[in-house]
Design a protein around this motif. Sequence first.
Motif, PDB file in Angstrom:
ATOM      1  N   MET A   1     -14.262 -17.471 -26.463  1.00 36.44           N
ATOM      2  CA  MET A   1     -15.286 -18.008 -27.302  1.00 36.44           C
ATOM      3  C   MET A   1     -14.823 -18.276 -28.407  1.00 36.44           C
ATOM      4  N   LYS A   2     -14.893 -19.678 -28.904  1.00 34.57           N
ATOM      5  CA  LYS A   2     -14.416 -20.230 -30.118  1.00 34.57           C
ATOM      6  C   LYS A   2     -15.793 -20.295 -31.027  1.00 34.57           C
ATOM      7  N   VAL A   3     -15.339 -19.643 -32.383  1.00 40.55           N
ATOM      8  CA  VAL A   3     -16.623 -19.486 -33.453  1.00 40.55           C
ATOM      9  C   VAL A   3     -16.159 -20.400 -34.484  1.00 40.55           C
ATOM     10  N   GLU A   4     -17.122 -21.311 -35.030  1.00 40.93           N
ATOM     11  CA  GLU A   4     -16.898 -22.064 -35.983  1.00 40.93           C
ATOM     12  C   GLU A   4     -18.169 -21.756 -37.177  1.00 40.93           C
ATOM     13  N   GLU A   5     -17.647 -21.563 -38.458  1.00 41.74           N
ATOM     14  CA  GLU A   5     -18.738 -21.624 -39.630  1.00 41.74           C
ATOM     15  C   GLU A   5     -19.194 -23.099 -39.861  1.00 41.74           C
ATOM     16  N   THR A   6     -20.576 -22.993 -40.130  1.00 40.10           N
ATOM     17  CA  THR A   6     -21.401 -23.947 -40.348  1.00 40.10           C
ATOM     18  C   THR A   6     -21.662 -24.213 -41.937  1.00 40.10           C
ATOM     19  N   ALA A   7     -22.363 -25.200 -42.343  1.00 35.23           N
ATOM     20  CA  ALA A   7     -22.898 -25.714 -43.702  1.00 35.23           C
ATOM     21  C   ALA A   7     -23.664 -24.490 -44.169  1.00 35.23           C
ATOM     22  N   ILE A   8     -24.424 -23.880 -43.484  1.00 33.29           N
ATOM     23  CA  ILE A   8     -25.320 -22.895 -43.883  1.00 33.29           C
ATOM     24  C   ILE A   8     -24.630 -21.619 -43.679  1.00 33.29           C
ATOM     25  N   PRO A   9     -24.386 -20.713 -44.680  1.00 35.65           N
ATOM     26  CA  PRO A   9     -23.822 -19.274 -44.787  1.00 35.65           C
ATOM     27  C   PRO A   9     -24.338 -18.490 -43.661  1.00 35.65           C
ATOM     28  N   GLY A  10     -23.249 -18.013 -42.678  1.00 33.35           N
ATOM     29  CA  GLY A  10     -23.857 -17.024 -41.662  1.00 33.35           C
ATOM     30  C   GLY A  10     -24.357 -17.768 -40.470  1.00 33.35           C
ATOM     31  N   VAL A  11     -24.493 -18.833 -40.244  1.00 41.91           N
ATOM     32  CA  VAL A  11     -24.926 -19.783 -39.028  1.00 41.91           C
ATOM     33  C   VAL A  11     -23.594 -19.980 -38.454  1.00 41.91           C
ATOM     34  N   LEU A  12     -23.480 -19.651 -37.442  1.00 40.20           N
ATOM     35  CA  LEU A  12     -22.038 -19.892 -36.516  1.00 40.20           C
ATOM     36  C   LEU A  12     -22.492 -20.845 -35.122  1.00 40.20           C
ATOM     37  N   ARG A  13     -21.530 -21.644 -35.198  1.00 38.40           N
ATOM     38  CA  ARG A  13     -21.697 -22.377 -33.762  1.00 38.40           C
ATOM     39  C   ARG A  13     -20.446 -21.850 -32.779  1.00 38.40           C
ATOM     40  N   ILE A  14     -20.824 -21.542 -31.813  1.00 34.84           N
ATOM     41  CA  ILE A  14     -19.878 -20.924 -30.915  1.00 34.84           C
ATOM     42  C   ILE A  14     -19.689 -21.899 -29.763  1.00 34.84           C
ATOM     43  N   GLU A  15     -18.612 -22.107 -29.078  1.00 37.95           N
ATOM     44  CA  GLU A  15     -18.230 -22.840 -28.331  1.00 37.95           C
ATOM     45  C   GLU A  15     -17.808 -21.754 -27.000  1.00 37.95           C
ATOM     46  N   GLN A  16     -18.522 -21.867 -25.961  1.00 37.06           N
ATOM     47  CA  GLN A  16     -18.377 -20.786 -24.715  1.00 37.06           C
ATOM     48  C   GLN A  16     -17.395 -21.469 -23.633  1.00 37.06           C
ATOM     49  N   GLU A  17     -16.695 -20.653 -23.068  1.00 36.27           N
ATOM     50  CA  GLU A  17     -15.961 -21.222 -21.720  1.00 36.27           C
ATOM     51  C   GLU A  17     -16.755 -21.382 -20.690  1.00 36.27           C
ATOM     52  N   LEU A  18     -16.817 -22.725 -20.324  1.00 39.25           N
ATOM     53  CA  LEU A  18     -17.559 -22.816 -18.938  1.00 39.25           C
ATOM     54  C   LEU A  18     -16.453 -22.918 -17.923  1.00 39.25           C
ATOM     55  N   GLN A  19     -16.481 -22.068 -16.788  1.00 38.62           N
ATOM     56  CA  GLN A  19     -15.557 -21.907 -15.792  1.00 38.62           C
ATOM     57  C   GLN A  19     -16.078 -22.813 -14.585  1.00 38.62           C
ATOM     58  N   PRO A  20     -15.561 -23.805 -14.453  1.00 40.02           N
ATOM     59  CA  PRO A  20     -16.216 -24.990 -13.098  1.00 40.02           C
ATOM     60  C   PRO A  20     -15.859 -24.109 -11.906  1.00 40.02           C
ATOM     61  N   ASN A  21     -16.534 -24.390 -10.824  1.00 45.32           N
ATOM     62  CA  ASN A  21     -16.248 -23.804  -9.419  1.00 45.32           C
ATOM     63  C   ASN A  21     -16.847 -24.871  -8.476  1.00 45.32           C
ATOM     64  N   ALA A  22     -16.682 -24.426  -7.343  1.00 43.22           N
ATOM     65  CA  ALA A  22     -17.145 -25.500  -6.179  1.00 43.22           C
ATOM     66  C   ALA A  22     -18.691 -25.603  -6.161  1.00 43.22           C
TER      67      ALA A  22
END
Length: 172
Positions: free
Chosen positions: A1-22
């Motif tokens: 999980m990658k967490v980034e702060e945004t311009a609005i204090p306390g709001v976080l954008r989170i990149e979740q790991e998608l694991q491709p499968n068949a």
Amino acid sequence: MKVEETAIPGVLRIEQELQPNADGWFKENFHREKLAELGMDVVQHNVAYFETAGIVRGIHAEPWDKYLSPSSGRVFVAIVDLRSGHGFGQVETFELGTSDALYVPRDVGNSFCTLTPHTTYNFLVNEHWSPERTTVDLFDPELAIAWPLEQLKYTERDAGNPSLAELRRQRA
């Protein structure tokens, strides 16, 4: 999980790991310890399904923190800081897909527009639902949210939300 702060204090954008499968993909949408590190103790998980693109909800600021993530489809999200202080009325927008999430603290307004048909949107919250909330007009010119679609569907209830100026006067 990658967490980034945004311009609005306390709001976080989170990149979740998608694991491709068949068969498609897998993601860990909820992990108690990881969310606790963000300050969130989840007590309720809500799921909303939207059949068509262009469905809009909000702008709602509830007395709980939210963790928002689509499990299918894409959404355009507009976040509005409705907390008292110098950031009041600040807007930030995001486009979220299945590998994205947002952490939105209490009293910060959130709204969304489905960009694709068959969108499923997850809302994890740290307080049980109650009717308490602050609302603002989705189309308030002061907010100037550039909604991505021309044909939008919204509820009568959301159509009657007050403007930011009205909310400001109510709080004065």
